[in-house]
Design an enzyme around this catalytic site. Sequence first.
Site, PDB file in Angstrom:
ATOM      1  N   TYR A 145      -3.093   0.754 -11.052  1.00 22.93           N
ATOM      2  CA  TYR A 145      -1.956   1.591 -11.427  1.00 22.93           C
ATOM      3  C   TYR A 145      -0.682   0.760 -11.416  1.00 22.93           C
ATOM      4  O   TYR A 145      -0.611  -0.294 -10.785  1.00 22.93           O
ATOM      5  CB  TYR A 145      -1.814   2.797 -10.500  1.00 22.93           C
ATOM      6  N   LYS A 177     -13.875  -3.491   2.440  1.00 16.68           N
ATOM      7  CA  LYS A 177     -14.726  -2.300   2.311  1.00 16.68           C
ATOM      8  C   LYS A 177     -16.200  -2.545   2.665  1.00 16.68           C
ATOM      9  O   LYS A 177     -16.821  -1.711   3.315  1.00 16.68           O
ATOM     10  CB  LYS A 177     -14.622  -1.724   0.893  1.00 16.68           C
ATOM     11  N   GLY A 234      -4.634   4.313 -12.639  1.00 13.89           N
ATOM     12  CA  GLY A 234      -5.392   4.759 -11.473  1.00 13.89           C
ATOM     13  C   GLY A 234      -4.570   5.390 -10.356  1.00 13.89           C
ATOM     14  O   GLY A 234      -5.106   5.579  -9.250  1.00 13.89           O
ATOM     15  N   SER A 264       0.822  -1.222   0.000  1.00 15.98           N
ATOM     16  CA  SER A 264       0.000   0.000   0.000  1.00 15.98           C
ATOM     17  C   SER A 264       0.850   1.264   0.000  1.00 15.98           C
ATOM     18  O   SER A 264       1.800   1.396   0.769  1.00 15.98           O
ATOM     19  CB  SER A 264      -0.917   0.007   1.227  1.00 15.98           C
ATOM     20  N   LYS A 265       0.464   2.212  -0.843  1.00 14.87           N
ATOM     21  CA  LYS A 265       1.164   3.497  -0.894  1.00 14.87           C
ATOM     22  C   LYS A 265       0.515   4.537   0.019  1.00 14.87           C
ATOM     23  O   LYS A 265       0.961   5.682   0.092  1.00 14.87           O
ATOM     24  CB  LYS A 265       1.169   4.038  -2.335  1.00 14.87           C
ATOM     25  N   THR A 300      -9.100  -0.858   2.634  1.00 17.93           N
ATOM     26  CA  THR A 300      -8.943  -1.350   1.272  1.00 17.93           C
ATOM     27  C   THR A 300      -9.357  -2.813   1.180  1.00 17.93           C
ATOM     28  O   THR A 300      -9.906  -3.380   2.138  1.00 17.93           O
ATOM     29  CB  THR A 300      -7.512  -1.057   0.758  1.00 17.93           C
TER      30      THR A 300
END
Length: 280
Positions: free
Chosen positions: A227, A75, A250, A24-25, A71
């Site tokens: 992405y 969700k 994305g 995760s960014k 995420t």
Amino acid sequence: MANWFEIPPGDPYFCVVGSPIAHSKSPDIHLAFGRQCGIALRYERIEVHARCFARALAEFVDAGGRGMSITVPLKEEAFRALSIHQPRAALTGAANMMTVAADGSTVADNADGTGLVRDLTDNHGLYLKGRRLLLLGAGGAARGVIPALLEEQPSELFIANRTLRKATDLVAQFHTLGPIGAFDYVDVPSRPYDLVINATSLSLSGEIPPLSADTIGSETCCYDMMYTADGHTRFLDWCRDNGAAACYDGLGMLVEQAANSFSIWHGVAPDTAPVIAALR
Ligand code: ATR
């Protein structure tokens, strides 16, 4: 029993939960926004598996956490566990963020659709009103962005999905919000669309949806909600090969939804452009 949260005293604490989470960014994005806006915060990745969200949430609130990004695959589960639902979450039945209110209640919200629309309109300069949109996929990712896309008043939003029933269910759910239709891939009216958005999970495995190339024309913009480091996905390469006018991955959607969460949590809207550029 796992202990997810032991939060030592310090700056306000936020996290992203999901599984897998190592990639995760979100921490990089939120910490970059914090530095940009002069806001001190902590933000970590926490691995939480399906069916564990409610326990993790209780621990997070007890430990003094302030907000979570949520995420895959949590969700929908998070939406059910959270006590108050903002309209964007209620419409989609999913939460991609939560905020702990002053009285300890937990507020579900969903910034995914806003993130997508801001990336399309603010970052890429697309105008969606009166345009013909084709959305590929009818899973959680597609459902999460449909209300925000219809709010832009396209002339039509067609959903194409392998399992037609899932697309027709979305039409039944959202038809009061705008002009929306459901098709399986072979029946998609075959003419160029203004915007084609890939919301299937196929890019994860380097595959592409079985879409007719007739849907891509020289004016068609294409968007992949996935992405990659260089902005190329198999779907976008296919669109380029078929003459699309422009192709976007994305990454901007990810940063824009984070910016929307950040502004809700901290009351300041960060500048997303330098953060998108740094992540590239
Ligand atoms: P997400 O939460 O990422 O949307 P999902 O709810 O499992 O994940 O939805 C995955 C989407 O990718 C669905 O639209 C799925 O099509 P089905 O509804 O027919 O399953 C689509 N998808 C996944 N694998 C596919 C494949 N091999 N061919 C076409 N569509 C596929």
